[in-house]
Scaffold this motif. Structure first.
Motif, PDB file in Angstrom:
ATOM      1  N   SER A  67      50.718  48.908  43.589  1.00 52.81           N
ATOM      2  CA  SER A  67      51.066  47.599  43.020  1.00 52.81           C
ATOM      3  C   SER A  67      50.484  46.460  43.847  1.00 52.81           C
ATOM      4  CB  SER A  67      52.590  47.468  42.944  1.00 52.81           C
ATOM      5  OG  SER A  67      52.965  46.195  42.465  1.00 52.81           O
ATOM      6  N   ALA A  68      50.548  46.583  45.176  1.00 56.97           N
ATOM      7  CA  ALA A  68      50.026  45.517  46.044  1.00 56.97           C
ATOM      8  C   ALA A  68      48.522  45.361  45.877  1.00 56.97           C
ATOM      9  CB  ALA A  68      50.374  45.831  47.503  1.00 56.97           C
ATOM     10  N   ILE A  69      47.797  46.490  45.805  1.00 54.65           N
ATOM     11  CA  ILE A  69      46.341  46.426  45.649  1.00 54.65           C
ATOM     12  C   ILE A  69      45.975  45.935  44.253  1.00 54.65           C
ATOM     13  CG2 ILE A  69      44.217  47.789  45.604  1.00 54.65           C
ATOM     14  CD1 ILE A  69      45.423  49.571  47.755  1.00 54.65           C
ATOM     15  N   ALA A  70      46.695  46.440  43.243  1.00 53.99           N
ATOM     16  CA  ALA A  70      46.409  46.038  41.860  1.00 53.99           C
ATOM     17  C   ALA A  70      46.588  44.540  41.671  1.00 53.99           C
ATOM     18  CB  ALA A  70      47.302  46.817  40.893  1.00 53.99           C
ATOM     19  N   GLU A  71      47.586  43.962  42.344  1.00 52.50           N
ATOM     20  CA  GLU A  71      47.821  42.519  42.219  1.00 52.50           C
ATOM     21  C   GLU A  71      46.622  41.719  42.736  1.00 52.50           C
ATOM     22  OE1 GLU A  71      51.400  41.257  44.093  1.00 52.50           O
ATOM     23  OE2 GLU A  71      51.018  39.125  43.757  1.00 52.50           O
ATOM     24  N   VAL A  72      46.064  42.143  43.862  1.00 54.15           N
ATOM     25  CA  VAL A  72      44.893  41.462  44.420  1.00 54.15           C
ATOM     26  C   VAL A  72      43.683  41.629  43.504  1.00 54.15           C
ATOM     27  CG1 VAL A  72      43.255  41.417  46.342  1.00 54.15           C
ATOM     28  CG2 VAL A  72      45.698  41.707  46.795  1.00 54.15           C
ATOM     29  N   LEU A  73      43.453  42.847  43.028  1.00 57.19           N
ATOM     30  CA  LEU A  73      42.287  43.110  42.181  1.00 57.19           C
ATOM     31  C   LEU A  73      42.381  42.377  40.849  1.00 57.19           C
ATOM     32  CD1 LEU A  73      41.732  46.948  42.795  1.00 57.19           C
ATOM     33  CD2 LEU A  73      40.709  45.012  43.974  1.00 57.19           C
ATOM     34  N   THR A  74      43.591  42.292  40.316  1.00 55.71           N
ATOM     35  CA  THR A  74      43.784  41.569  39.054  1.00 55.71           C
ATOM     36  C   THR A  74      43.532  40.079  39.243  1.00 55.71           C
ATOM     37  OG1 THR A  74      45.422  43.193  38.309  1.00 55.71           O
ATOM     38  CG2 THR A  74      45.422  41.042  37.219  1.00 55.71           C
ATOM     39  N   THR A  75      44.065  39.526  40.330  1.00 59.03           N
ATOM     40  CA  THR A  75      43.882  38.093  40.602  1.00 59.03           C
ATOM     41  C   THR A  75      42.407  37.735  40.747  1.00 59.03           C
ATOM     42  OG1 THR A  75      46.032  37.989  41.738  1.00 59.03           O
ATOM     43  CG2 THR A  75      44.449  36.219  42.191  1.00 59.03           C
ATOM     44  N   ASP A  76      41.639  38.613  41.413  1.00 59.23           N
ATOM     45  CA  ASP A  76      40.214  38.350  41.626  1.00 59.23           C
ATOM     46  C   ASP A  76      39.330  38.913  40.518  1.00 59.23           C
ATOM     47  OD1 ASP A  76      40.952  37.091  43.875  1.00 59.23           O
ATOM     48  OD2 ASP A  76      40.017  38.463  45.291  1.00 59.23           O
ATOM     49  N   LYS A  77      39.964  39.416  39.439  1.00 53.81           N
ATOM     50  CA  LYS A  77      39.264  39.848  38.220  1.00 53.81           C
ATOM     51  C   LYS A  77      38.292  41.000  38.476  1.00 53.81           C
ATOM     52  CE  LYS A  77      39.686  35.270  36.119  1.00 53.81           C
ATOM     53  NZ  LYS A  77      38.987  34.113  35.500  1.00 53.81           N
ATOM     54  N   TYR A  78      38.706  41.955  39.294  1.00 58.87           N
ATOM     55  CA  TYR A  78      37.911  43.159  39.505  1.00 58.87           C
ATOM     56  C   TYR A  78      38.189  44.166  38.399  1.00 58.87           C
ATOM     57  CZ  TYR A  78      36.448  41.840  44.245  1.00 58.87           C
ATOM     58  OH  TYR A  78      35.869  41.217  45.324  1.00 58.87           O
ATOM     59  N   ASN A  79      37.225  45.026  38.145  1.00 63.29           N
ATOM     60  CA  ASN A  79      37.351  46.118  37.187  1.00 63.29           C
ATOM     61  C   ASN A  79      37.867  47.349  37.947  1.00 63.29           C
ATOM     62  OD1 ASN A  79      37.070  47.878  35.009  1.00 63.29           O
ATOM     63  ND2 ASN A  79      34.900  48.221  35.414  1.00 63.29           N
ATOM     64  N   PHE A  80      39.097  47.788  37.662  1.00 65.32           N
ATOM     65  CA  PHE A  80      39.665  48.854  38.476  1.00 65.32           C
ATOM     66  C   PHE A  80      40.566  49.785  37.675  1.00 65.32           C
ATOM     67  CE2 PHE A  80      44.128  47.579  38.954  1.00 65.32           C
ATOM     68  CZ  PHE A  80      44.090  46.257  38.530  1.00 65.32           C
ATOM     69  N   LEU A 103      33.095  49.487  39.010  1.00 64.43           N
ATOM     70  CA  LEU A 103      34.421  50.086  38.911  1.00 64.43           C
ATOM     71  C   LEU A 103      34.983  50.406  40.294  1.00 64.43           C
ATOM     72  CD1 LEU A 103      36.698  51.271  37.166  1.00 64.43           C
ATOM     73  CD2 LEU A 103      35.454  53.445  37.182  1.00 64.43           C
ATOM     74  N   ILE A 104      36.247  50.090  40.498  1.00 58.35           N
ATOM     75  CA  ILE A 104      36.972  50.409  41.723  1.00 58.35           C
ATOM     76  C   ILE A 104      38.118  51.351  41.356  1.00 58.35           C
ATOM     77  CG2 ILE A 104      38.352  49.494  43.627  1.00 58.35           C
ATOM     78  CD1 ILE A 104      36.879  46.804  43.178  1.00 58.35           C
ATOM     79  N   LEU A 105      38.209  52.476  42.042  1.00 56.83           N
ATOM     80  CA  LEU A 105      39.310  53.412  41.825  1.00 56.83           C
ATOM     81  C   LEU A 105      40.278  53.315  43.000  1.00 56.83           C
ATOM     82  CD1 LEU A 105      40.732  55.829  40.439  1.00 56.83           C
ATOM     83  CD2 LEU A 105      39.203  57.324  41.737  1.00 56.83           C
ATOM     84  N   VAL A 106      41.566  53.151  42.685  1.00 53.45           N
ATOM     85  CA  VAL A 106      42.611  53.088  43.707  1.00 53.45           C
ATOM     86  C   VAL A 106      43.564  54.247  43.467  1.00 53.45           C
ATOM     87  CG1 VAL A 106      44.363  51.664  44.812  1.00 53.45           C
ATOM     88  CG2 VAL A 106      42.450  50.576  43.623  1.00 53.45           C
ATOM     89  N   THR A 107      43.766  55.086  44.470  1.00 49.06           N
ATOM     90  CA  THR A 107      44.645  56.238  44.298  1.00 49.06           C
ATOM     91  C   THR A 107      45.607  56.368  45.471  1.00 49.06           C
ATOM     92  OG1 THR A 107      44.732  58.643  43.992  1.00 49.06           O
ATOM     93  CG2 THR A 107      42.879  57.784  45.265  1.00 49.06           C
TER      94      THR A 107
END
Length: 337
Positions: A26-39, A14-18
């Motif tokens: 939004s910028a970080i979430a886009e990268v994490l979603t593209t690389d299929k991370y759990n966040f 799990l990765i938490l972004v705050t």
């Protein structure tokens, strides 16, 4: 840990972004979603702290400027939590302005593991995430290895793998576990293209006068600050140990001998670059001496097995003495095998 499972570990941790800045989220979430991370993303610092305590993410990415609780305060809570001591192993990434060196220095003293600059660069984010998750995977592997190798009574003695002052690995872990970890590195060497393993001994130059003049409490603060800098300057797959009152050991697999030389230089620079600051406002312009040995691993498993851990330790200690006798603030690395 089987390094072939590292990809699974990356995408199930799990990765938490705050951050209070929704553009950053939004910028970080886009990268994490593209690389299929759990966040998980969160705009409130207090709510982020609740998530950290409940879900214990492997990585926390926090903005320095969060309206209610800053990212720096969240890091301090993680690294100093008495209720949840396991949070000290959380890999903490702080988002700062690229030009603000003062922010970085304060953050390092607090225990931040890595930095991201704002605005977010996707390539930088991906690289730093891989580094953070690889390090947490290696730390998890160390715990699992101890559980396999030690008997129940020995395990009870070794449950605290972290040095209580510096939060790096303890001297006990270095003495009991490293011979077996080194053997594992030899087994994984071919798979990960690790050709070499380095053992570096690090000692603070002229440290005792600080304790004599200012007391043990200031001495402890100084050691803690130095441990933080060393941890940040070492390689992603390094293991840093407390190895004496003012000494540390760093064990790292390498692809070549040049990377070991560069690692040693990075450690030297991390201490000499800025004076060490303590809570009383004092500044200590300190340096370190480094002595080390690099042993060949790649395609030489039989040869490596013939090199005992005590042999490598003796060689590294001899190298450290050589560096100290040459005046300190330098390294001396011996290539073995």
């Amino acid at each position: 840990m089987d390094f072939r499972r590292l990809k699974y570990y990356r995408h199930h941790s799990l990765i938490l972004v705050t951050s209070g800045d929704r553009q950053i989220l939004s910028a970080i979430a886009e990268v994490l979603t593209t690389d299929k991370y759990n966040f998980i993303t969160e705009t409130s610092g207090e709510r982020a702290w609740e998530i950290i305590q409940q879900k214990k993410p492997a990585v926390v990415i926090a903005d320095w400027t969060i309206p209610d609780v800053s990212g720096l305060a969240l890091c301090h809570r993680c690294k100093a939590s008495l209720e949840h001591p396991e949070l000290v192993a959380t890999y903490f990434m702080l988002i700062v302005k690229a030009s603000n060196s003062q922010q970085r220095q304060i953050a390092l003293e607090t225990g931040v593991d890595e930095f991201l600059t704002s605005p977010i660069d996707s390539a930088e984010l991906k690289t730093r995430l891989r580094t953070g998750l690889r390090l947490t995977a290696l730390m998890q592997s160390l715990t699992w290895t101890n559980q396999r190798l030690l008997s129940q009574n020995e395990l009870l003695d070794a449950l605290s793998l972290s040095d209580p002052l510096t939060r790096v690995l303890s001297e006990q872990a270095f003495d009991r576990v490293m011979p077996n970890i080194m053997q594992q590195f030899s087994e994984f060497g071919t798979y990960k293209s690790f050709g070499f393993l380095s053992v570096l001994f690090i000692e603070i130059d002229h440290f005792q006068p600080i304790v004599n003049d200012y007391g043990a409490s200031i001495g402890d603060e100084t050691i803690k600050a130095i441990a933080g800098r060393l941890s940040h300057a070492c390689a992603a797959n390094s293991l840093i140990y407390r190895n004496g009152s003012a000494s540390f050991a760093c064990v790292t697999p390498h692809h070549d001998t040049d990377s070991c030389i560069q690692l040693s230089l990075n450690l030297l620079t991390s201490i000499r670059k800025h004076p060490i600051a303590v809570s009383s406002g004092l500044l200590f312009p300190l340096t370190i001496s480094i002595g080390g040995v690099v042993a060949a691993l790649e395609n030489q498993h039989q040869q490596f097995k013939s090199i005992s851990f005590s042999n490598l330790v003796d060689l590294a200690q001899h190298s450290l003495l050589h560096a100290q006798k040459s005046g300190g603030d330098r390294d001396y690395i011996e290539i073995s095998g």
